[in-house]
Design a protein around this motif. Structure first.
Motif, PDB file in Angstrom:
ATOM      1  N   ARG A 101       0.823  -1.219   0.000  1.00 16.98           N
ATOM      2  CA  ARG A 101       0.000   0.000   0.000  1.00 16.98           C
ATOM      3  C   ARG A 101       0.854   1.265   0.000  1.00 16.98           C
ATOM      4  N   ASP A 102       2.097   1.155   0.502  1.00 23.98           N
ATOM      5  CA  ASP A 102       2.965   2.336   0.452  1.00 23.98           C
ATOM      6  C   ASP A 102       3.927   2.285  -0.742  1.00 23.98           C
ATOM      7  N   GLY A 103       3.538   1.525  -1.771  1.00 32.80           N
ATOM      8  CA  GLY A 103       4.221   1.635  -3.065  1.00 32.80           C
ATOM      9  C   GLY A 103       5.519   0.862  -3.232  1.00 32.80           C
ATOM     10  N   ILE A 104       5.788  -0.124  -2.369  1.00 29.36           N
ATOM     11  CA  ILE A 104       7.032  -0.891  -2.537  1.00 29.36           C
ATOM     12  C   ILE A 104       6.737  -2.161  -3.350  1.00 29.36           C
ATOM     13  N   THR A 105       7.519  -2.370  -4.397  1.00 33.46           N
ATOM     14  CA  THR A 105       7.299  -3.550  -5.246  1.00 33.46           C
ATOM     15  C   THR A 105       8.086  -4.731  -4.692  1.00 33.46           C
ATOM     16  N   ILE A 106       7.396  -5.821  -4.517  1.00 37.19           N
ATOM     17  CA  ILE A 106       8.011  -7.045  -3.986  1.00 37.19           C
ATOM     18  C   ILE A 106       8.093  -8.063  -5.127  1.00 37.19           C
ATOM     19  N   SER A 107       9.230  -8.772  -5.261  1.00 35.97           N
ATOM     20  CA  SER A 107       9.322  -9.814  -6.305  1.00 35.97           C
ATOM     21  C   SER A 107       8.860 -11.134  -5.716  1.00 35.97           C
ATOM     22  N   LEU A 108       8.035 -11.831  -6.484  1.00 36.07           N
ATOM     23  CA  LEU A 108       7.562 -13.139  -6.026  1.00 36.07           C
ATOM     24  C   LEU A 108       8.053 -14.221  -6.984  1.00 36.07           C
ATOM     25  N   HIS A 109       8.906 -15.067  -6.474  1.00 31.27           N
ATOM     26  CA  HIS A 109       9.499 -16.125  -7.294  1.00 31.27           C
ATOM     27  C   HIS A 109       8.965 -17.481  -6.827  1.00 31.27           C
ATOM     28  N   ALA A 110       9.237 -18.499  -7.650  1.00 32.72           N
ATOM     29  CA  ALA A 110       8.718 -19.831  -7.303  1.00 32.72           C
ATOM     30  C   ALA A 110       9.859 -20.816  -7.077  1.00 32.72           C
ATOM     31  N   ASN A 111       9.588 -21.816  -6.243  1.00 28.87           N
ATOM     32  CA  ASN A 111      10.537 -22.913  -6.036  1.00 28.87           C
ATOM     33  C   ASN A 111      10.093 -24.093  -6.899  1.00 28.87           C
ATOM     34  N   ILE A 112      11.035 -24.724  -7.578  1.00 31.89           N
ATOM     35  CA  ILE A 112      10.670 -25.925  -8.351  1.00 31.89           C
ATOM     36  C   ILE A 112      11.647 -27.052  -8.066  1.00 31.89           C
ATOM     37  N   GLU A 113      11.196 -28.267  -8.364  1.00 25.58           N
ATOM     38  CA  GLU A 113      12.045 -29.426  -8.133  1.00 25.58           C
ATOM     39  C   GLU A 113      12.299 -30.218  -9.405  1.00 25.58           C
ATOM     40  N   LEU A 114      11.312 -30.241 -10.277  1.00 28.15           N
ATOM     41  CA  LEU A 114      11.446 -30.998 -11.525  1.00 28.15           C
ATOM     42  C   LEU A 114      11.200 -30.047 -12.689  1.00 28.15           C
ATOM     43  N   PRO A 115      11.812 -30.321 -13.840  1.00 30.54           N
ATOM     44  CA  PRO A 115      11.605 -29.425 -14.983  1.00 30.54           C
ATOM     45  C   PRO A 115      10.114 -29.230 -15.282  1.00 30.54           C
ATOM     46  N   GLU A 116       9.312 -30.280 -15.079  1.00 29.89           N
ATOM     47  CA  GLU A 116       7.876 -30.191 -15.379  1.00 29.89           C
ATOM     48  C   GLU A 116       7.177 -29.147 -14.500  1.00 29.89           C
ATOM     49  N   TYR A 128      15.632 -23.574  -7.885  1.00 26.21           N
ATOM     50  CA  TYR A 128      15.427 -24.804  -8.657  1.00 26.21           C
ATOM     51  C   TYR A 128      16.283 -25.856  -7.960  1.00 26.21           C
ATOM     52  N   ARG A 129      15.617 -26.776  -7.244  1.00 24.22           N
ATOM     53  CA  ARG A 129      16.346 -27.793  -6.473  1.00 24.22           C
ATOM     54  C   ARG A 129      16.786 -28.909  -7.431  1.00 24.22           C
ATOM     55  N   THR A 130      18.027 -28.866  -7.864  1.00 28.39           N
ATOM     56  CA  THR A 130      18.450 -29.813  -8.905  1.00 28.39           C
ATOM     57  C   THR A 130      18.766 -31.206  -8.384  1.00 28.39           C
ATOM     58  N   GLU A 131      18.781 -31.381  -7.056  1.00 30.66           N
ATOM     59  CA  GLU A 131      19.181 -32.698  -6.548  1.00 30.66           C
ATOM     60  C   GLU A 131      18.231 -33.803  -6.984  1.00 30.66           C
ATOM     61  N   PHE A 132      16.995 -33.426  -7.355  1.00 30.13           N
ATOM     62  CA  PHE A 132      16.052 -34.457  -7.775  1.00 30.13           C
ATOM     63  C   PHE A 132      16.501 -35.126  -9.082  1.00 30.13           C
ATOM     64  N   LEU A 133      17.385 -34.436  -9.819  1.00 27.10           N
ATOM     65  CA  LEU A 133      17.982 -35.037 -11.016  1.00 27.10           C
ATOM     66  C   LEU A 133      18.886 -36.220 -10.645  1.00 27.10           C
ATOM     67  N   PHE A 134      19.413 -36.164  -9.430  1.00 23.68           N
ATOM     68  CA  PHE A 134      20.396 -37.167  -9.008  1.00 23.68           C
ATOM     69  C   PHE A 134      19.751 -38.367  -8.314  1.00 23.68           C
TER      70      PHE A 134
END
Ligand code: PEP
Ligand code: MG
Length: 584
Positions: A276-291, A307-313
């Motif tokens: 409400r006081d005009g500050i822009t917040i960035s909202l990012h996402a967490n992912i585990e698989l490319p899908e 991007y948690r790449t350990e799921f590739l392993f």
């Protein structure tokens, strides 16, 4: 007369529908002796059974729709891999020959042995994976006791295909990944199982599919009939039975309210998260698989913050090579068409073991052992292909590289040197990359948070991993049910470290994000804004709700209240100020 039954709510939402009791007829397995002259026939019978189980699973794998959550296919792949493992292909044959016992019994002995091994593991996630052993063994045993050699169709599938599951609440002892695949297009309303915890397949898959689920509802099938009207509250873990019109009205209203809220939240897609006081917040996402990138696009996140790449392993015996890494990263980059993607280097060890821990090598204190960057720096043969692939991916989009579990600045120096060496290698190979690809670090070990200024000086960005920061600061194993109650994101020590890290980033002029579960929990949004956080990264499903809270907040007021909170030594006052923040 209405009554309630209880389990663990693992996927939110309300369902009102009739039960479908999934009774799997488990064959009775008995031991009998095989005469010497037909032992090899018994071995062949066993191998045929394994082969049929494999073909059944491949058939089910082929039914996984392209839009299904990535977890589903991955679970089936795990079962297929198990069927190729020596503990299934060789050990039972050895038992048939040495004990002269029937194939089903040999499998049972082997199952008991494997389950005991999993039971002894410290890590609850790995303990849960003994379910995979049970599922695979039961499948092969069911095939072995079925007389018809031409039998191919999966018995579960046959039963489910013949039944009408639409609008049903599935009640089962446990669900296998194969079950969930077979049910995915049938309009199932909710899952209730007797076994399993928050990390079980049912829980993970229900959350991915967005339907309510309750697990660990012990003996529930003794109290519920088939085709019985029930209400499932997936948040509270409550199953209501013996419904009357009043209860139905109440929950129908709750459902309507939930849908209305979701429709309202959907309107926020693509709108900026400005306070409400005009500050822009960035909202990012967490992912585990490319899908998972599809879900990120769906909520129009500003980027992928983790991007948690350990799921590739995981679920495999060898490390992925450079090209395999690159293919996964490019899939995400292309799906997300230009938004920044923060690729975290492998955070293996602790609860994320290569080959799902089947090698049995679990150290006594894995969370404090050879984990994440420690493991990567020790095993450069594993680490270098990933570094090369991340750098190569940076030529195709806005890519940042993030290092987990840094504890000392020496580790930062080692990583930065490796990045320089990798760049030189790629130049020599004539391969493109972004010369200015940002390299950042996770602040999740208290030592790093305390020395955040040092880290901020050498890194291009920081990201606070509260899941681990809380675990290490409060000395609470994050996956140990016994001490769960002590896991407190609001502990003054935790908030002080978060605040200190954010300030260090501000002073150095670099971005600081927070990518632990706290970022996606709307109870903490105002508090984090008050601590100065301007970048959140969370599971995509929570992003719009957080945006809504942000849009209703005034950061300058929150800064002032949080300032008072951090200087309070009085516990009662501390609790009061927290309440104030939540209501502000
Ligand atoms: C964290 O520790 O907060 C984090 C985001 O990383 P992970 O949960 O993968 O350890
Ligand atoms: Mg972490």
């Amino acid at each position: 007369m209405p009554f309630s039954l209880h389990g663990i709510g693992v996927s939110r939402g309300y369902a009102i529908g009739r039960t479908y009791l999934l009774q799997r007829n488990q064959p009775e397995i008995t031991e009998y002796t095989i005469p010497d002259n037909i032992i090899e026939d018994e071995v062949r019978r066993f191998l045929n059974g394994l082969d049929l189980a494999r073909r059944q699973l491949q058939d089910i794998r082929g039914r996984v729709s392209v839009t299904a959550p990535g977890d589903i296919g991955a679970f089936i792949d795990t079962h297929l891999l198990m069927l190729q493992d020596a503990s299934f292909t060789e050990a039972p044959i050895h038992l048939i020959r040495s004990r002269r016992c029937n194939a089903e019994w040999a499998l049972k002995i082997q199952q008991d042995l494997l389950v005991r091994m999993f039971d002894e593991m410290d890590d609850p996630y790995l303990r849960t994976r003994k379910d995979d052993v049970d599922h695979v063994v039961r499948r092969v045993q069911r095939i072995l006791v079925t007389d018809d050699p031409a039998y191919f169709n999966d018995p579960d599938y046959a039963e489910m295909a013949a039944s009408r599951l639409e609008g049903r609440v599935i009640v089962a002892d446990d669900l296998t990944p194969a079950d969930t695949i077979l049910m995915q297009h049938q309009g199932v309303l909710a899952f209730v199982t007797e076994y399993g915890g928050p990390l079980s397949h049912t829980a993970i898959l229900a959350r991915s599919l967005g339907i309510p689920a309750i697990v660990g509802a012990r003996n529930i099938r003794n109290y519920l009939g088939h085709d019985e009207p029930v209400i499932v509250d997936g948040r509270q873990g409550i199953i209501l039975v013996g419904l009357d019109e009043r209860i139905l009205r109440y929950y129908r209203e709750k459902q309507r309210e939930e849908r209305r809220q979701q429709r309202e939240l959907n309107k926020l897609k693509g709108k900026p998260a400005v306070t409400r006081d005009g500050i822009t917040i960035s909202l990012h996402a967490n992912i585990e698989l490319p899908e998972d990138a599809l879900a990120v696009r769906d909520v129009a996140a500003d980027g992928v913050g983790l991007y948690r790449t350990e799921f590739l392993f995981m679920n495999r015996a060898s490390f992925p090579d450079e090209e395999e890494h690159l293919a996964s990263y490019l899939h995400v980059i292309k799906t997300l068409e230009g938004i920044p993607v923060t690729i975290r280097t492998a955070d293996l060890g602790a609860d994320k073991q290569l080959d799902s821990g089947r090698s049995g090598q679990v150290c006594t204190n894995p969370a404090m052992g050879l984990r994440a960057i420690r493991m990567c720096l020790k095993d450069l043969g594993m680490f270098r292909p990933q570094l090369r692939a991340i750098l190569r991916a940076s030529a195709h989009g806005s890519v940042r590289m993030m290092i987990p579990m840094l504890a000392s600045i020496q580790e930062v120096f080692q990583v930065l040197k490796l990045v320089q060496e990798t760049k030189q290698e790629l130049r020599e190979r004539g391969l493109a990359f972004d010369e200015h690809m940002p390299v950042g670090g996770m602040i999740e070990v208290p030592a790093a948070a305390v020395c955040a200024e040092q880290f901020a000086h050498y890194m291009d960005f920081l990201s606070i991993g509260t899941n681990d920061l809380i675990q290490y600061t409060l000395a609470i194993d994050r996956v140990d049910d016994e001490v769960n109650y002590l896991f407190d994101p609001l502990h003054p020590a935790v908030l002080t470290l978060i605040h200190h890290t954010i300030r260090a980033g501000q002073k150095a002029g670099i971005p600081v994000s927070l990518c632990g579960e706290m970022a996606g929990d709307s109870r903490y949004t105002r508090l984090l804004l008050g601590l100065g956080l301007t970048e959140f990264s969370m599971h995509p499903t929570g992003l719009l709700e957080i945006k809504k809270v942000i849009q209703g907040s005034v950061v300058s007021e929150l800064n002032a209240i949080v300032g008072r909170l951090l200087h309070t030594t009085d516990a009662e006052k501390y609790a009061e100020i927290l309440k104030d923040i939540a209501q502000n």
